[in-house]
Structures are given as C-alpha cells and as structure tokens.
Design a protein around this motif. Sequence first.
Motif, short mmCIF file in Angstrom:
data_model
loop_
_atom_site.label_atom_id
_atom_site.label_comp_id
_atom_site.label_asym_id
_atom_site.label_seq_id
_atom_site.Cartn_x
_atom_site.Cartn_y
_atom_site.Cartn_z
N TRP A 150 62.47 13.13 44.45
CA TRP A 150 62.66 12.13 45.50
C TRP A 150 63.72 11.11 45.07
CZ3 TRP A 150 61.48 10.69 50.39
CH2 TRP A 150 60.55 11.48 51.09
N TYR A 151 63.67 10.69 43.83
CA TYR A 151 64.64 9.69 43.34
C TYR A 151 66.07 10.23 43.46
CZ TYR A 151 66.28 5.75 40.51
OH TYR A 151 66.91 4.60 40.09
N GLU A 158 55.77 6.23 51.04
CA GLU A 158 55.72 7.68 51.20
C GLU A 158 54.74 8.32 50.22
OE1 GLU A 158 57.16 9.07 53.70
OE2 GLU A 158 58.15 7.20 54.29
N ARG A 159 54.14 9.41 50.65
CA ARG A 159 53.17 10.19 49.88
C ARG A 159 51.84 9.45 49.70
NH1 ARG A 159 53.50 12.38 43.77
NH2 ARG A 159 55.32 11.05 43.68
N ALA A 216 58.61 3.10 48.44
CA ALA A 216 57.76 3.67 47.39
C ALA A 216 57.48 5.14 47.67
CB ALA A 216 56.44 2.91 47.29
N ASN A 217 57.41 5.91 46.60
CA ASN A 217 56.95 7.30 46.69
C ASN A 217 56.10 7.54 45.45
OD1 ASN A 217 57.04 10.28 45.99
ND2 ASN A 217 57.80 10.29 48.08
N CYS A 218 54.79 7.56 45.65
CA CYS A 218 53.88 7.72 44.51
C CYS A 218 52.52 8.19 44.98
CB CYS A 218 53.76 6.41 43.72
SG CYS A 218 53.39 4.96 44.72
N GLY A 228 58.16 12.84 42.33
CA GLY A 228 58.92 11.59 42.37
C GLY A 228 60.33 11.70 41.84
N VAL A 272 62.93 -0.14 44.79
CA VAL A 272 62.56 1.28 44.75
C VAL A 272 61.44 1.49 43.74
CG1 VAL A 272 63.37 3.63 44.35
CG2 VAL A 272 64.90 1.95 45.39
N ILE A 285 59.23 4.53 42.55
CA ILE A 285 58.98 5.97 42.61
C ILE A 285 58.31 6.43 41.32
CG2 ILE A 285 60.04 8.25 42.77
CD1 ILE A 285 62.13 7.10 44.60
N GLU A 286 57.20 7.15 41.47
CA GLU A 286 56.46 7.64 40.31
C GLU A 286 57.23 8.77 39.63
OE1 GLU A 286 51.79 8.44 39.17
OE2 GLU A 286 52.41 8.07 41.24
N THR A 303 62.43 5.65 37.57
CA THR A 303 61.05 5.87 38.02
C THR A 303 60.07 5.21 37.05
OG1 THR A 303 60.93 7.96 36.80
CG2 THR A 303 61.67 8.07 39.08
#
Length: 394
Positions: free
Chosen positions: A237-238, A309-310, A282-284, A234, A226, A228-229, A257
């Motif tokens: 999202w987490y 994602e993102r 990933a989400n960043c 983020g 995982v 995530i920023e 994160t």
Amino acid sequence: GKESGSVGRRSFLKIAISAIVAGVVAGVGGYFAGAASAPTAQTVTETVTKTETKTVTVTATPTPTPKKPAGAPEEIKIGMPASLTGFMAPSAVPGVWAAQKAVDDYNAEGGIYVKEYDCKIPLRLVIVDDQSDPNNVAPLASKLILKEKVHTLILGGPPPFALPVCSIGEKYGVPVITTTPPEVFVSHGPWRHAWCFFPWVEKEGLAAMTALWKKYMDQTNRKVAVAIEGDVDGKKWYEIIIPAMKKIGLKPLELGTFMPGTTDFTALITRWKKENCEIFFANCMPNSFAILWRQCAELGYRPKMANAERALLMAEDAIALGGNLAHGLLTGVWWHPAFPWSPPPFPGGRKIVEIYEKERNKPWAQSLGPSYLSLIHISEPTRPLYISYAVFCL
C-alpha cells in the motif's frame, strides 16, 4: 371423508400412513418406497379412526440410494482457515457464515456438478480457527490437507493470513482461492494452484480515493499524515499510495511504515501535529488502528479529512472504537449488496444480506459477498490441475 382428485379414500389413507410409519421405522422424516430389489418387507399394522375403524397393512420398503460412478468421492471437502476468535473475528465470522451458506445452497441443488464423473457431489466445509494469528494459518492449512484430505482451500483475510495458506497449497498441489488484494498476491507469485478474488487496489480502489481527495483537498493545506502498518499488505500500500497522492497534488509526510504490534504512536502523532497535516490516511489492522486513533484523540490531533483503510471494513470495528471516534472517518467499500451478482439458482447480494441480518441479528459485513462468491465460482474441485476459477470483477 370425501375423495380428493383422483386419489380415493383408501389410497389416501395408505399413502398418509405409509409416510408416518415409514418415518418412524427408518428414523427419518421422509419415507422410502419401491418394492423392487428391496430387502424382506417389513409389515406394520396401524389402526386409523375416521368415521369408521379400519385396519391398514403398510409395507415399508427402502429404495437403495443411487450409486455414484466408480471413483467419485462421497463428498467434496473444502477447507477454510478463519479467525473465529480474536481481533479479526468481526470480519472473518460473517465470511464463514457466507461460505457455509453457499455450501448449503449448493447441496440444496444436489451438490456441485463434476464433469469428470457426470454427476453432482455434495460439499462439506471444514473450518479451523486461526485465532487471529497469522503464525497459525500455515500449520492449520497443512492439517486440512494432510489430515482432513480437503480438495480445495478457501479463505478471506489480508495478505499476512492469505499468503502462507497459498504457499501451503502450492507445496501440496491443492487449489487455494483467497480474497486478498491482488497486488500483494501477484507480487509473491508466480502461483500455479492459488487464485485471488478481489478488486485491484490500483484500479478500482485508487480511483475512488483520488476522486474524493480531489473534491475536497482544496479545503485543506494538502498535507497528509500517513499511518501504514509495515506488514506485507501495508508495505505494498505504501508503494502505491504515496505516488498516487503526489500525482494529484497532495503532500504526504513520508515517514515510512510503522512496525506491526506498535502500541505507542506518540512520536508519529506529535510530528503530524507539528507539520499541521490536515489530511490523514491509515492502512492497518483493526487492533492497530484502534490504538492509534484513540491516541490521536487523546493528544488532540484532529485532521479535517481522514481515511481508515483495512481497519474499518466491518461495522463492529468502527463501533469498537468507542464514543463518537468513528464519526467522520472514511473507508473503502470493497463489496456492497448492490454489486453485480451470480446467476440463478443462487440468491443475490441483497437476499444474502437479508438472510444474514435476520439470522445473526447484526448489520451486514463486506466479507459476506466475496466469501459466498469464492465458493460458487469453483469448478472441477476434485482435480487440482483442471480447477477453473472465474474472477468476479467488482
């Protein structure tokens, strides 16, 4: 010279020459007509040769522009902070194009109808560049309100860009319409003057992601890396994604994160390799993901399944990764030309994409739809307390 229909030769010549001469006199491409209540007539003599020479006298008489009701503004000003430059530009620039397109389409119909004045009023979009820096958006929003005197603010972009503008709108009582994830938006409310225009991640977004994971997770060991920023987007999202993964039987590696601005992901990647995480999520921001994914390639981390994602909402961001690094990556589609659209006279999603690709010579972007729609769902924009916004559920 035959006559055409009921318009005689003399009348036809007079009409045609009136259009040409008055256009020159007025300095515009059309002509003004109607002698009643006009100023002193202006006489122009023109010679037309058509079988025989005749001298025709034409009077150019401007018609006064109809007056708007007392108190009605000459135009409705809509402010739009946007990332015209910097790493967010691939997403923001198509959105700005779409917003301007919506303004042009409104103005082609005479403007937006404002019930208070019982008339249509033209729109004007005032755009400012935040240079892809979230620290710039609040001062720019204040400038749009206090100096430009905008009636409404609209903007796209993730929560770090959207939330400061919403706060400025609240401060000055100016409506704000944003296309940012509603979970984050709502958690920072309550809002009296801000509206959010975006699908619910926990509903539409998670449903699509979990369906895909369920389909293929048995071909993996179910362990998830995982990434995530740790910005406002983020962090939310987490909170959402970890429980969702566990609920369907995945095993996320919970390391928290990462700090925005991180440029060295060696420690994270090494841990993912050690734990043999065969699924990657990933989400960043696009710039953060580009650094992360290149380092994954350099260090030999190759998961069987990877969501970005993102970071990869725009084709340009995927291409910018270089080589074949984008091959096999998954990302959410928050808007597509085939999605339900608005009623006439506005063009549908497919038509907007067609026009955009022809004008810009670039592939369509997901920001086109939300930016266009955020404008056409504005109503009573000159009265903040009565603004109504129809949330378009994708």
